[in-house]
Design a protein around this motif. Structure first.
Motif, PDB file in Angstrom:
ATOM      1  N   ARG A 172       0.836  -1.208   0.000  1.00  0.00           N
ATOM      2  CA  ARG A 172       0.000   0.000   0.000  1.00  0.00           C
ATOM      3  C   ARG A 172       0.871   1.259   0.000  1.00  0.00           C
ATOM      4  O   ARG A 172       0.625   2.207  -0.735  1.00  0.00           O
ATOM      5  CB  ARG A 172      -0.941  -0.025   1.219  1.00  0.00           C
ATOM      6  CG  ARG A 172      -2.028   1.003   1.184  1.00  0.00           C
ATOM      7  CD  ARG A 172      -3.040   0.825   2.323  1.00  0.00           C
ATOM      8  NE  ARG A 172      -2.427   0.933   3.646  1.00  0.00           N
ATOM      9  CZ  ARG A 172      -2.240  -0.075   4.492  1.00  0.00           C
ATOM     10  NH1 ARG A 172      -2.602  -1.306   4.175  1.00  0.00           N
ATOM     11  NH2 ARG A 172      -1.673   0.125   5.668  1.00  0.00           N
ATOM     12  N   ASP A 175       2.728   1.544  -3.478  1.00  0.00           N
ATOM     13  CA  ASP A 175       1.768   1.961  -4.511  1.00  0.00           C
ATOM     14  C   ASP A 175       1.364   3.421  -4.312  1.00  0.00           C
ATOM     15  O   ASP A 175       1.240   4.178  -5.283  1.00  0.00           O
ATOM     16  CB  ASP A 175       0.524   1.061  -4.498  1.00  0.00           C
ATOM     17  CG  ASP A 175       0.781  -0.305  -5.120  1.00  0.00           C
ATOM     18  OD1 ASP A 175       1.818  -0.484  -5.792  1.00  0.00           O
ATOM     19  OD2 ASP A 175      -0.070  -1.204  -4.922  1.00  0.00           O
ATOM     20  N   GLY A 176       1.161   3.826  -3.059  1.00  0.00           N
ATOM     21  CA  GLY A 176       0.831   5.222  -2.767  1.00  0.00           C
ATOM     22  C   GLY A 176       1.962   6.164  -3.141  1.00  0.00           C
ATOM     23  O   GLY A 176       1.741   7.237  -3.713  1.00  0.00           O
ATOM     24  N   THR A 178       4.245   5.587  -5.398  1.00  0.00           N
ATOM     25  CA  THR A 178       4.297   5.604  -6.861  1.00  0.00           C
ATOM     26  C   THR A 178       3.272   6.585  -7.416  1.00  0.00           C
ATOM     27  O   THR A 178       3.570   7.367  -8.320  1.00  0.00           O
ATOM     28  CB  THR A 178       4.062   4.186  -7.425  1.00  0.00           C
ATOM     29  OG1 THR A 178       5.084   3.323  -6.919  1.00  0.00           O
ATOM     30  CG2 THR A 178       4.089   4.176  -8.937  1.00  0.00           C
ATOM     31  N   GLU A 179       2.077   6.549  -6.875  1.00  0.00           N
ATOM     32  CA  GLU A 179       1.017   7.462  -7.330  1.00  0.00           C
ATOM     33  C   GLU A 179       1.397   8.918  -7.042  1.00  0.00           C
ATOM     34  O   GLU A 179       1.221   9.789  -7.894  1.00  0.00           O
ATOM     35  CB  GLU A 179      -0.315   7.109  -6.655  1.00  0.00           C
ATOM     36  CG  GLU A 179      -1.453   8.033  -7.023  1.00  0.00           C
ATOM     37  CD  GLU A 179      -1.774   8.065  -8.518  1.00  0.00           C
ATOM     38  OE1 GLU A 179      -2.250   9.124  -8.987  1.00  0.00           O
ATOM     39  OE2 GLU A 179      -1.554   7.064  -9.215  1.00  0.00           O
ATOM     40  N   GLU A 180       1.928   9.190  -5.857  1.00  0.00           N
ATOM     41  CA  GLU A 180       2.330  10.562  -5.512  1.00  0.00           C
ATOM     42  C   GLU A 180       3.426  11.072  -6.433  1.00  0.00           C
ATOM     43  O   GLU A 180       3.481  12.254  -6.745  1.00  0.00           O
ATOM     44  CB  GLU A 180       2.802  10.632  -4.047  1.00  0.00           C
ATOM     45  CG  GLU A 180       1.705  10.421  -3.030  1.00  0.00           C
ATOM     46  CD  GLU A 180       0.641  11.508  -3.042  1.00  0.00           C
ATOM     47  OE1 GLU A 180       0.949  12.661  -3.410  1.00  0.00           O
ATOM     48  OE2 GLU A 180      -0.504  11.205  -2.674  1.00  0.00           O
ATOM     49  N   SER A 182       3.872  10.121  -9.548  1.00  0.00           N
ATOM     50  CA  SER A 182       3.453  10.038 -10.940  1.00  0.00           C
ATOM     51  C   SER A 182       3.566  11.401 -11.619  1.00  0.00           C
ATOM     52  O   SER A 182       3.189  12.433 -11.055  1.00  0.00           O
ATOM     53  CB  SER A 182       2.004   9.543 -11.006  1.00  0.00           C
ATOM     54  OG  SER A 182       1.506   9.682 -12.311  1.00  0.00           O
ATOM     55  N   SER A 184       1.801  12.512 -13.813  1.00  0.00           N
ATOM     56  CA  SER A 184       0.469  13.105 -14.007  1.00  0.00           C
ATOM     57  C   SER A 184       0.086  14.020 -12.846  1.00  0.00           C
ATOM     58  O   SER A 184      -0.804  14.849 -12.977  1.00  0.00           O
ATOM     59  CB  SER A 184      -0.583  12.008 -14.186  1.00  0.00           C
ATOM     60  OG  SER A 184      -0.687  11.234 -13.007  1.00  0.00           O
ATOM     61  N   ASN A 185       0.782  13.906 -11.711  1.00  0.00           N
ATOM     62  CA  ASN A 185       0.521  14.764 -10.560  1.00  0.00           C
ATOM     63  C   ASN A 185       1.476  15.957 -10.480  1.00  0.00           C
ATOM     64  O   ASN A 185       1.435  16.708  -9.519  1.00  0.00           O
ATOM     65  CB  ASN A 185       0.623  13.958  -9.261  1.00  0.00           C
ATOM     66  CG  ASN A 185      -0.511  12.983  -9.112  1.00  0.00           C
ATOM     67  OD1 ASN A 185      -1.623  13.247  -9.546  1.00  0.00           O
ATOM     68  ND2 ASN A 185      -0.235  11.844  -8.510  1.00  0.00           N
TER      69      ASN A 185
END
Length: 192
Positions: A172, A175-176, A178-180, A182, A184-185
């Protein structure tokens, strides 16, 4: 150039890069005012652990490239081909071009160089006789497996030492993260 860690040199700045105010980032970049001092300290320790992991991965990758006498770009291409081989997937030059984010002409030069150096072979595509497929040579696959592959595989020990719940938390978290991170952000990337 060998890293200070790989050379056995203690570098307290690199080892504690996130130690400092709040979570190690300037206060104007992130507001951590609602976090307790122990939470901020522990978050900095997590960030330092990630930095040490990235440095260990970088040093391993660099040593492997030197051992195999390859560039970073060459290693990325070979890693892709080795992963494809493990999955019994057929790789075309176009697929490699997309993966590497390179033009067809640049990928052709890359393939030519890797073929000349005995790392890849071209063979007929199994289902499209107008195309050809790429494969890593047995010698290169063996060399990669015995160097970086064997070392990378030892990571499993760290994951095996965790409980199921701890592994879920790590997944978790990663993955979090990685998203932060990204693109795209990141508004500034829209200017590229």
């Amino acid at each position: 150039m060998e890293s200070s860690r790989a050379a056995g040199v203690h570098d307290p700045i690199t080892e504690n890069i996130y130690t400092g105010s709040q979570t190690g980032f300037p206060d104007d970049l992130i507001d951590c005012s609602e976090l307790s001092a122990p939470d901020r300290k522990q978050i900095a320790e997590v960030m330092n652990a990630l930095a040490r992991l990235r440095e260990a991965e970088r040093a391993l990758s660099e040593a492997s490239r030197r051992f195999m006498k390859l560039s970073e770009q060459d290693m990325r291409a070979l890693h892709y081909l080795i992963a494809a081989k493990r999955q019994n997937a057929v790789v075309t030059p176009k697929m490699l071009s997309v993966h590497m984010n390179m033009s067809a002409a640049s990928v052709t030069k890359l393939i030519n160089r890797l073929e000349r150096e005995g790392h890849v072979i071209r063979k007929l595509h199994p289902s499209d006789r107008r195309a050809y497929a790429l494969d890593v040579t047995a010698k290169t696959a063996r060399s990669a497996r015995e160097t970086v592959g064997r070392t990378q595989a030892r990571r499993i020990h760290a994951a095996a030492d965790l409980t199921t719940g701890e592994r879920d938390a790590v997944i978790r978290f990663l993955d979090g993260m990685t998203e932060e991170l990204s693109l795209s952000n990141a508004d500034w990337t829209k200017q590229l």
